[in-house]
Design a protein around this motif. Structure first.
Motif, PDB file in Angstrom:
ATOM      1  N   ALA A  92     -14.928  52.669 -21.138  1.00  0.00           N
ATOM      2  CA  ALA A  92     -16.056  53.249 -21.873  1.00  0.00           C
ATOM      3  C   ALA A  92     -15.728  53.182 -23.359  1.00  0.00           C
ATOM      4  O   ALA A  92     -14.554  53.230 -23.754  1.00  0.00           O
ATOM      5  N   PHE A  93     -16.763  53.097 -24.181  1.00  0.00           N
ATOM      6  CA  PHE A  93     -16.556  52.837 -25.603  1.00  0.00           C
ATOM      7  C   PHE A  93     -17.353  53.818 -26.458  1.00  0.00           C
ATOM      8  O   PHE A  93     -18.481  54.178 -26.124  1.00  0.00           O
ATOM      9  N   GLU A  94     -16.746  54.229 -27.559  1.00  0.00           N
ATOM     10  CA  GLU A  94     -17.425  55.022 -28.585  1.00  0.00           C
ATOM     11  C   GLU A  94     -17.176  54.345 -29.924  1.00  0.00           C
ATOM     12  O   GLU A  94     -16.031  54.019 -30.256  1.00  0.00           O
ATOM     13  N   GLN A 226     -17.116  42.692 -30.297  1.00  0.00           N
ATOM     14  CA  GLN A 226     -18.374  43.378 -30.019  1.00  0.00           C
ATOM     15  C   GLN A 226     -19.124  42.704 -28.871  1.00  0.00           C
ATOM     16  O   GLN A 226     -19.745  43.373 -28.042  1.00  0.00           O
ATOM     17  N   ILE A 229     -17.568  43.925 -25.681  1.00  0.00           N
ATOM     18  CA  ILE A 229     -17.953  45.319 -25.429  1.00  0.00           C
ATOM     19  C   ILE A 229     -19.361  45.375 -24.865  1.00  0.00           C
ATOM     20  O   ILE A 229     -19.641  46.101 -23.897  1.00  0.00           O
ATOM     21  N   ASP A 230     -20.263  44.592 -25.441  1.00  0.00           N
ATOM     22  CA  ASP A 230     -21.640  44.548 -24.940  1.00  0.00           C
ATOM     23  C   ASP A 230     -21.688  44.021 -23.508  1.00  0.00           C
ATOM     24  O   ASP A 230     -22.441  44.535 -22.671  1.00  0.00           O
ATOM     25  N   ALA A 232     -19.293  44.242 -21.272  1.00  0.00           N
ATOM     26  CA  ALA A 232     -18.726  45.269 -20.396  1.00  0.00           C
ATOM     27  C   ALA A 232     -19.741  46.369 -20.111  1.00  0.00           C
ATOM     28  O   ALA A 232     -19.881  46.831 -18.967  1.00  0.00           O
ATOM     29  N   ARG A 233     -20.435  46.812 -21.136  1.00  0.00           N
ATOM     30  CA  ARG A 233     -21.449  47.851 -20.953  1.00  0.00           C
ATOM     31  C   ARG A 233     -22.578  47.361 -20.042  1.00  0.00           C
ATOM     32  O   ARG A 233     -23.036  48.084 -19.144  1.00  0.00           O
ATOM     33  N   HIS A 234     -23.022  46.137 -20.262  1.00  0.00           N
ATOM     34  CA  HIS A 234     -24.120  45.588 -19.468  1.00  0.00           C
ATOM     35  C   HIS A 234     -23.710  45.437 -18.001  1.00  0.00           C
ATOM     36  O   HIS A 234     -24.481  45.781 -17.091  1.00  0.00           O
ATOM     37  N   GLU A 236     -21.523  47.101 -16.299  1.00  0.00           N
ATOM     38  CA  GLU A 236     -21.412  48.401 -15.638  1.00  0.00           C
ATOM     39  C   GLU A 236     -22.780  49.037 -15.433  1.00  0.00           C
ATOM     40  O   GLU A 236     -23.049  49.630 -14.381  1.00  0.00           O
ATOM     41  N   ALA A 237     -23.662  48.915 -16.404  1.00  0.00           N
ATOM     42  CA  ALA A 237     -24.979  49.565 -16.306  1.00  0.00           C
ATOM     43  C   ALA A 237     -25.878  48.897 -15.273  1.00  0.00           C
ATOM     44  O   ALA A 237     -26.715  49.563 -14.652  1.00  0.00           O
TER      45      ALA A 237
END
Length: 324
Positions: A92-94, A226, A229-230, A232-234, A236-237
C-alpha cells in the motif's frame, strides 16, 4: 478461378481456427461457466440448420470463438479465500509531495524456500534522493529465452527496494503455463527488499541473477516508479488476473519502458513472449551503464551476481560488483 480461391480461403480459415478452438476447449475446462453461452450459440446454429438455412460451419466456429473471447473478458479475476503465504499481503502506498511511504514492503527471511519468516516493513522515501534504477533478470534450469524480470530503485541514503510482478497463487494451487491462460491466478506487483526478492533467488534457489544499472535521469526514474505504483494499485483494486502471455512478469515492465519512451516501436510490446532478450536490447541501445570500451559480453559477466551473497550487507555486495 472462383472455386480454387474459395477452397484456399476455406483451408486458410480452418488453419487459423485451430489455436482459437484449442484455447476455447481449455476455457470450457478451466472456466465451466463459459460452456453456457457457447452452448446457446451452438443450439441456435443447430436450429438455423434445422430450418434449412445451412449456415457456414466456419462462420459458426468463428462466432463460437468470438463468444468465448467475450465470455472470458466478462469472467472476474480470482478472489480466493486465502492467497499463498508469499503473496498474501499486497503493498500500500501513501504519497505527500516528494515523500513516498510504502506499507507492507516485503522482507522475508528464508531458511528454505518453503520455510521462511514472513516480515513486512513500512518505509518512507524522499523521491528527491532517488539516484538510480537497475534492471534485473533471473534465469533458471539453463533457460536463456525465458527469465523473470524485476527492477530495483536506489536512494542516496543507501536504501533500496525491488519491484517484481509475480503470479499470485491461491492456497493449495500450483502454477502452470496452461492454467495461466484462463484466470486461475492473480498478479501481484510486489514491492520488497533486495535481501528478500533478490536473495531468495541467489541464496536459496541458486538461480542465475544479473542486475544491470540503467542510464536514467531522476525525472525518468520517478516517472517509472510512479508507473509501477499505479500498476500495483490497479491490480489490487480490480483483482487483475495473471496471464501467461498478456499479463506476466514482463508485460508491466515493458509498458513502463513505453512510459519513458512513447515513440518506442510497437514490436517491443512482444518482448514479454521472449523476455530473455530484454537485457540484450537494453545493452545494445545504450540504456545500461558501462565502463569505457566494455563489450556486451563483459557487461553481462560483470552484472552477473552469483550465489550465496552475505545477507548482512547484501545490497552493498551487489553494487560493489556491478556498478561501473
Amino acid at each position: 478461378m472462383k472455386k480454387p480461391l474459395l477452397i484456399a480461403a476455406g483451408i486458410l480459415s480452418s488453419l487459423l481456427l485451430v489455436l482459437p478452438l484449442l484455447w476455447s476447449i481449455g476455457l470450457w475446462y478451466y472456466q465451466p461457466v463459459s460452456i453456457i453461452p457457447a452452448g446457446l450459440l451452438l443450439a441456435g446454429a443447430g436450429l438455423w440448420w434445422w430450418k434449412r438455412r445451412r449456415p457456414s460451419a466456419h462462420l459458426v466456429l468463428w462466432l463460437l470463438v468470438l463468444v468465448n473471447i467475450i465470455t472470458y473478458h466478462c469472467i472476474p479475476g480470482p478472489t480466493p479465500a486465502q492467497w499463498q503465504k508469499p503473496w498474501a499481503v499486497a503493498p500500500a502506498f501513501e504519497q505527500q509531495g516528494d515523500m513516498l511511504t510504502i506499507r507492507n514492503l516485503r522482507d522475508f527471511r528464508y531458511r528454505t524456500e518453503a520455510d521462511s519468516d514472513a516480515r513486512y516493513r513500512t518505509e518512507t522515501y524522499d523521491l528527491n534522493t532517488l539516484i538510480g534504477v537497475d534492471f534485473a533478470e533471473c534465469h533458471w534450469d539453463g533457460m536463456e529465452a525465458i527469465c523473470h524480470t524485476m527492477l530495483s530503485f536506489r536512494f542516496a541514503d543507501g536504501r533500496s527496494f525491488a519491484v517484481s510482478a509475480e503470479t499470485r497463487l491461491p492456497e493449495g494451487v500450483e502454477q502452470g503455463a496452461i492454467p495461466g491462460l484462463y484466470k486461475q491466478y492473480g498478479i501481484l506487483y510486489l514491492f520488497g527488499t533486495e535481501e528478500d526478492l533478490f536473495g531468495l533467488r541467489t541464496n536459496i534457489r541458486h538461480e542465475d541473477l544479473s542486475i544491470y544499472p540503467l542510464r536514467m535521469k531522476q525525472s525518468g526514474a520517478r516517472k517509472l516508479l510512479q508507473h509501477y505504483i499505479d500498476l500495483a494499485r490497479h491490480a489490487e483494486a480490480t483483482h487483475q488476473p495473471y496471464n501467461t502471455i498478456t499479463g506476466n512478469c514482463s508485460t508491466g515492465l515493458v509498458s513502463g519502458f513505453r512510459v519513458l519512451v512513447p515513440t518506442m516501436p510497437r514490436q517491443y510490446d512482444f518482448l514479454p513472449l521472449h523476455n530473455g532478450s530484454i537485457a540484450g536490447l537494453l545493452i545494445r541501445y545504450g540504456a545500461v551503464q558501462c565502463r569505457p570500451g566494455e563489450t556486451d559480453e563483459q557487461i553481462r559477466k560483470r552484472c552477473y551476481v552469483g550465489y550465496d551473497l552475505p545477507m548482512d550487507n547484501y545490497s552493498a555486495a551487489i553494487r560493489a560488483r556491478i556498478e561501473p
